[in-house]
Design a protein around this motif. Sequence first.
Motif, PDB file in Angstrom:
ATOM      1  N   UNK A   1      -0.040  -5.615 -13.763  1.00  0.00           N
ATOM      2  CA  UNK A   1      -0.572  -5.692 -12.405  1.00  0.00           C
ATOM      3  C   UNK A   1       0.020  -4.561 -11.571  1.00  0.00           C
ATOM      4  N   UNK A   2      -0.829  -4.002 -10.713  1.00  0.00           N
ATOM      5  CA  UNK A   2      -0.482  -2.869  -9.853  1.00  0.00           C
ATOM      6  C   UNK A   2       0.115  -1.714 -10.660  1.00  0.00           C
ATOM      7  N   UNK A   3      -0.643  -1.144 -11.611  1.00  0.00           N
ATOM      8  CA  UNK A   3      -0.113  -0.050 -12.424  1.00  0.00           C
ATOM      9  C   UNK A   3       0.268   1.188 -11.617  1.00  0.00           C
ATOM     10  N   UNK A   4      -0.256   1.323 -10.412  1.00  0.00           N
ATOM     11  CA  UNK A   4       0.102   2.467  -9.584  1.00  0.00           C
ATOM     12  C   UNK A   4       1.577   2.518  -9.217  1.00  0.00           C
ATOM     13  N   UNK A   5       2.273   1.381  -9.358  1.00  0.00           N
ATOM     14  CA  UNK A   5       3.698   1.347  -9.011  1.00  0.00           C
ATOM     15  C   UNK A   5       4.550   2.166  -9.969  1.00  0.00           C
ATOM     16  N   UNK A   6       3.978   2.588 -11.087  1.00  0.00           N
ATOM     17  CA  UNK A   6       4.766   3.340 -12.071  1.00  0.00           C
ATOM     18  C   UNK A   6       5.322   4.626 -11.460  1.00  0.00           C
ATOM     19  N   UNK A   7       4.636   5.174 -10.459  1.00  0.00           N
ATOM     20  CA  UNK A   7       5.126   6.406  -9.830  1.00  0.00           C
ATOM     21  C   UNK A   7       6.452   6.173  -9.106  1.00  0.00           C
ATOM     22  N   UNK A   8       6.586   4.993  -8.477  1.00  0.00           N
ATOM     23  CA  UNK A   8       7.849   4.665  -7.813  1.00  0.00           C
ATOM     24  C   UNK A   8       8.968   4.510  -8.834  1.00  0.00           C
TER      25      UNK A   8
ATOM     26  N   UNK B   1      -4.188  -8.833  -8.169  1.00  0.00           N
ATOM     27  CA  UNK B   1      -3.515  -7.641  -8.684  1.00  0.00           C
ATOM     28  C   UNK B   1      -3.478  -7.564 -10.205  1.00  0.00           C
ATOM     29  N   UNK B   2      -3.661  -8.678 -10.888  1.00  0.00           N
ATOM     30  CA  UNK B   2      -3.468  -8.744 -12.326  1.00  0.00           C
ATOM     31  C   UNK B   2      -4.540  -7.935 -13.061  1.00  0.00           C
ATOM     32  N   UNK B   3      -4.146  -7.287 -14.153  1.00  0.00           N
ATOM     33  CA  UNK B   3      -5.083  -6.440 -14.894  1.00  0.00           C
ATOM     34  C   UNK B   3      -5.167  -6.800 -16.379  1.00  0.00           C
TER      35      UNK B   3
END
Length: 389
Positions: free
Chosen positions: A123-130, A304-306
């Motif tokens: 969920x929320x894979x965009x958080x990988x950048x943080x 949010x879950x993917x």
Amino acid sequence: MTLVYLLAGEASGDVLGARLMAALRRRAPGLAFAGVGGERMAEQGLESLFPVRELSLMGLLEVLPNLRRLARRMDQAEADILARRPDLLVTIDAPSFTLRLAERVKPRGTRVVHYVAPQVWAWRPGRVRKIARRVDRILALLPFEAPFFETAGIPVSFVGHPVLEGGADTGDAARFRAAHGLGPAERPVLVMPGSRRTEVRRLIRIFGEALRLTAAAVPGLRPVVPLAGPVEAAVRAGTADWPVPPILVRTPAEKHDAYAAVARYGGAGLIKSGTSSLEMAVAGVPHVVAYKVNPVTAAIVRRLITVRFASLVNLLPEREVVPERIQEDCTPAALSAVLVGLLTRPEVAAAQRAGFAEVLAMLRPPEGLPSEAAAAAVLAELERAAVPA
């Protein structure tokens, strides 16, 4: 002396940290340790900065009332790390706390390895950048995590899953039967409602009613409930009015004997979603996975879950090896229906066991035990840190 600072965020992280410390000490006896951990890490010589149980919270509504205390502990840990200046900080799971702390200390020169990849792939894979800004390396438990994080520029070491060395497959079924007077006609059902108080409060009554319904269809049902320290009182209270008194087991050895008895004597498991499901796969216990959280938390997470599944036993092979009954589907009737099938149809239980073998093969590191692979990765990171840029 080389100092490794370890920060565990909950009971499972305490176990991981203790095994890592033991494996590191075997390979590099001169290492020193500091940080935050629980009883298991204390057995390995760690003097915890504060009790790890203060960080073991789950769910938005559970965390919110404790934000001020968590902030104080964050400040305390940050100050301790900056004062000690460890050669390496190993943060263990609990990313909502540990990775926020890493974000504070990494810019001040602290090298960070995070053990147990955050499930941002779910969920929320965009958080990988943080995450890429907060850690120098991730020690991943699952094989598909390495390519996911490496795409974001984070070095990853796949070290295998610690459930493989937890002893879930080492129990003695006959010893359990003799110790607890389990009759030849009794069918043991393993019941695991969770290791957090919030989990137990939400699941224990549902599980009890599911067992009552199942007992009406399957004669000789005998519940078996492992007790975990933080929730022992809640489990005892929640099972006190069950129509069939459960067998309560406390020690790891008793728990593993219980697993063996359930697997050998035609039983099944009613299991809270989480690592416990993987333990059942190791022990060969057919089971149903259940979970329920606060409705507000569930509504947010669903947006949010993917991924398709909650259980790793299903996520790894990308198919349903074990039935999942989550949130609205986590009802006594639904759980009982699955249990009755597992207890009365041998082919259903056999199909699960065949799936378990596939899953466990995917969890093994390239060589050695998971704790040994993790220790090797940590020592390699220490060597990299010692090389001048």
